[in-house]
Design an enzyme around this catalytic site. Structure first.
Site, PDB file in Angstrom:
ATOM      1  CD  GLU A  94      -3.012  -1.195   2.147  1.00  0.00           C
ATOM      2  OE1 GLU A  94      -4.168  -1.455   1.767  1.00  0.00           O
ATOM      3  OE2 GLU A  94      -2.739  -0.948   3.328  1.00  0.00           O
ATOM      4  CB  CYS A 107       2.944   7.160   3.512  1.00  0.00           C
ATOM      5  SG  CYS A 107       3.470   5.944   4.707  1.00  0.00           S
ATOM      6  CB  CYS A 114       7.221  -5.789   8.436  1.00  0.00           C
ATOM      7  SG  CYS A 114       8.612  -4.972   9.253  1.00  0.00           S
ATOM      8  CB  CYS A 118       6.488  -3.477  15.907  1.00  0.00           C
ATOM      9  SG  CYS A 118       8.176  -3.023  15.425  1.00  0.00           S
ATOM     10  CB  CYS A 121       3.023  -2.582  13.519  1.00  0.00           C
ATOM     11  SG  CYS A 121       3.016  -2.140  11.767  1.00  0.00           S
ATOM     12  CB  CYS A 341       0.590   5.387  11.529  1.00  0.00           C
ATOM     13  SG  CYS A 341       0.829   7.091  11.127  1.00  0.00           S
TER      14      CYS A 341
HETATM   15  N1  SAH Z   1       9.532  -0.013   9.890  1.00  0.00           N
HETATM   16  C1  SAH Z   1       9.689   1.418   9.851  1.00  0.00           C
HETATM   17  C2  SAH Z   1       8.741   2.076   8.887  1.00  0.00           C
HETATM   18  C3  SAH Z   1       7.278   2.033   9.302  1.00  0.00           C
HETATM   19  S1  SAH Z   1       6.817   3.645   9.727  1.00  0.00           S
HETATM   20  C4  SAH Z   1       9.550   1.967  11.262  1.00  0.00           C
HETATM   21  O1  SAH Z   1       9.246   1.199  12.159  1.00  0.00           O
HETATM   22  O2  SAH Z   1       9.807   3.133  11.478  1.00  0.00           O
HETATM   23  C5  SAH Z   1       5.247   3.475  10.409  1.00  0.00           C
HETATM   24  C6  SAH Z   1       5.128   4.165  11.751  1.00  0.00           C
HETATM   25  O3  SAH Z   1       3.815   3.908  12.297  1.00  0.00           O
HETATM   26  C7  SAH Z   1       6.133   3.620  12.734  1.00  0.00           C
HETATM   27  O4  SAH Z   1       6.545   4.618  13.609  1.00  0.00           O
HETATM   28  C8  SAH Z   1       5.293   2.616  13.464  1.00  0.00           C
HETATM   29  O5  SAH Z   1       5.828   2.279  14.691  1.00  0.00           O
HETATM   30  C9  SAH Z   1       3.955   3.332  13.575  1.00  0.00           C
HETATM   31  N2  SAH Z   1       2.848   2.423  13.837  1.00  0.00           N
HETATM   32  C10 SAH Z   1       2.794   1.097  13.617  1.00  0.00           C
HETATM   33  N3  SAH Z   1       1.618   0.583  13.987  1.00  0.00           N
HETATM   34  C11 SAH Z   1       0.890   1.614  14.445  1.00  0.00           C
HETATM   35  C12 SAH Z   1      -0.442   1.711  14.946  1.00  0.00           C
HETATM   36  N4  SAH Z   1      -1.224   0.653  15.023  1.00  0.00           N
HETATM   37  N5  SAH Z   1      -0.876   2.933  15.318  1.00  0.00           N
HETATM   38  C13 SAH Z   1      -0.080   4.014  15.195  1.00  0.00           C
HETATM   39  N6  SAH Z   1       1.163   3.972  14.735  1.00  0.00           N
HETATM   40  C14 SAH Z   1       1.659   2.785  14.358  1.00  0.00           C
END
Ligand code: SAH
Length: 366
Positions: A94, A107, A114, A118, A121, A341
């Protein structure tokens, strides 16, 4: 077949110049080609009127210009747009466009799924299939530019790119760096260095390598002010704990005296959103030129976390701002089309079997 065609969108300017030289052509021909592809959106060699017939034939015999294709586009009531981009072999990633009064941010995804895990996520629950190629990364920008009617000269619609889509960009370094070179190249998208941001979950060696090879803005997904909590949220922290991560950030800034690091901090109810967390964060970042980006948690099916209350978010922001940290709250955009995000899922043919394990786990909890 050994003579597979080379996709010229896999090459940045240096790569393309070398390629032209290797087929006995002048290096500057690469610039003509780039302008056709990235300024005019043309991928048909025969439409490139200032490229000689002989060269076109030569290129046609050995290469192709092939951006990925769009499966569908969704537009949110707030103007946010999301594209599901077809990635060969039944996969899809996406890409999200977020219009704001003074800028338009794209974005971009770096991997199909991935491999990091985490816990908050939704991309993580999909498992991992493979790294995107350079053409698939820059192709997302190319597709969005086409759809938005972006003009490379005026830069009006698309002003910023953030590598904050699906995947960990530093685990796909060799494809992501040439793509970010094209984003910043005047013969391609011509964005200023600081308007291209790579976000990482904290891969320390990758940050150091990036620092030497590519001058872009750096964002780091911090999410917790101590190792005990961060170990749970971002398991990569067990390998590269906070002190090492922040040291790498300081090294990143050594050659960029006017830059600062953006720290992303997703606020989850009762997990990392208490005043004591805010105070610990202040201590941690006091000596770092930084901006804090607070992200209210975006829920997704099967998650055990909840979004912090508005009052808690405001209190958290107030505490860090009193200590002179710059902190913004990232407004949730496009949540009616699951474009916020951590909500990007695409289609991942999982090769890690994690998605099956996660499903079994969440069913066991019901
Ligand atoms: N892998 C990289 C790029 C992804 S950026 C990284 O971790 O930075 C996407 C951002 O959204 C990251 O900061 C991630 O931690 C955040 N994110 C992931 N899941 C989320 C959620 N459910 N709600 C809000 N932010 C989230």
């Amino acid at each position: 077949m050994s003579n597979e065609r080379i996709n010229l969108m896999n090459l940045d300017r240096a790569g393309l110049e070398n390629h032209f030289e290797s087929i006995g052509e002048k290096r500057f021909r690469a610039h003509q080609l780039m302008k056709w592809i990235y300024h005019h959106g043309v991928t048909d060699l025969n439409a490139m009127t200032d490229v000689g017939k002989k060269l076109r034939e030569k290129l046609e015999a050995t290469s192709e210009i092939r951006p990925p294709t769009v499966k569908y586009q969704k537009v949110s009531t707030d103007g946010t747009a999301k594209w599901l981009v077809d990635i060969a072999g039944g996969n899809a990633v996406e890409t999200v466009y977020i219009p704001e009064p003074t800028r338009g941010t794209l974005c971009v995804s770096s991997q199909v799924g991935c491999a990091l895990n985490c816990t908050f996520c939704s991309t993580a629950t999909q498992g991992f299939n493979r790294n995107l190629t350079t053409s698939e990364v820059i192709g997302q920008v190319w597709l969005a530019a086409q759809a938005l009617g972006h003009d490379a000269k005026t830069n009006r619609r698309l002003t910023n790119v953030v590598m904050m889509g699906m995947g960990e960009p530093l685990l796909n370094f060799d494809a992501v760096v040439p793509a970010m070179n094209l984003m910043r190249d005047d013969y391609a998208f011509g964005l200023a260095n600081k308007r291209v941001t790579l976000s990482t979950a904290g891969l320390v060696p990758g940050i150091d390598k990036l620092s030497e090879m590519c001058d872009v803005s750096l964002a780091v997904s911090l999410h917790a002010p101590n190792d005990e909590l961060r170990d749970q949220l971002v398991p990569l922290n067990k390998k590269y704990p906070i002190a090492e991560l922040l040291a790498a950030c300081q090294r990143y800034l050594v050659n960029r005296p006017r830059a600062s690091i953006t720290f992303e901090y997703t606020l989850m109810k009762g997990v990392n959103d208490k005043p004591e967390h805010a105070r610990a964060l202040v201590k941690l970042l006091r000596k770092m030129p930084s901006k804090l980006n607070l992200i209210p948690f975006n829920p997704f099916p099967g998650t055990r976390y909840e979004r912090s209350d508005e009052a808690t978010i405001r209190q958290f922001q107030a505490i860090v701002m009193q200590a002179d940290l710059i902190a913004t709250v990232r407004r949730t955009r496009g949540d009616d089309i699951d474009a916020a995000c951590g909500q990007l899922v695409g289609n991942v043919l999982d090769r890690t079997r994690r998605s099956a394990r996660m499903k079994a786990q969440s069913e066991a909890h019901v």
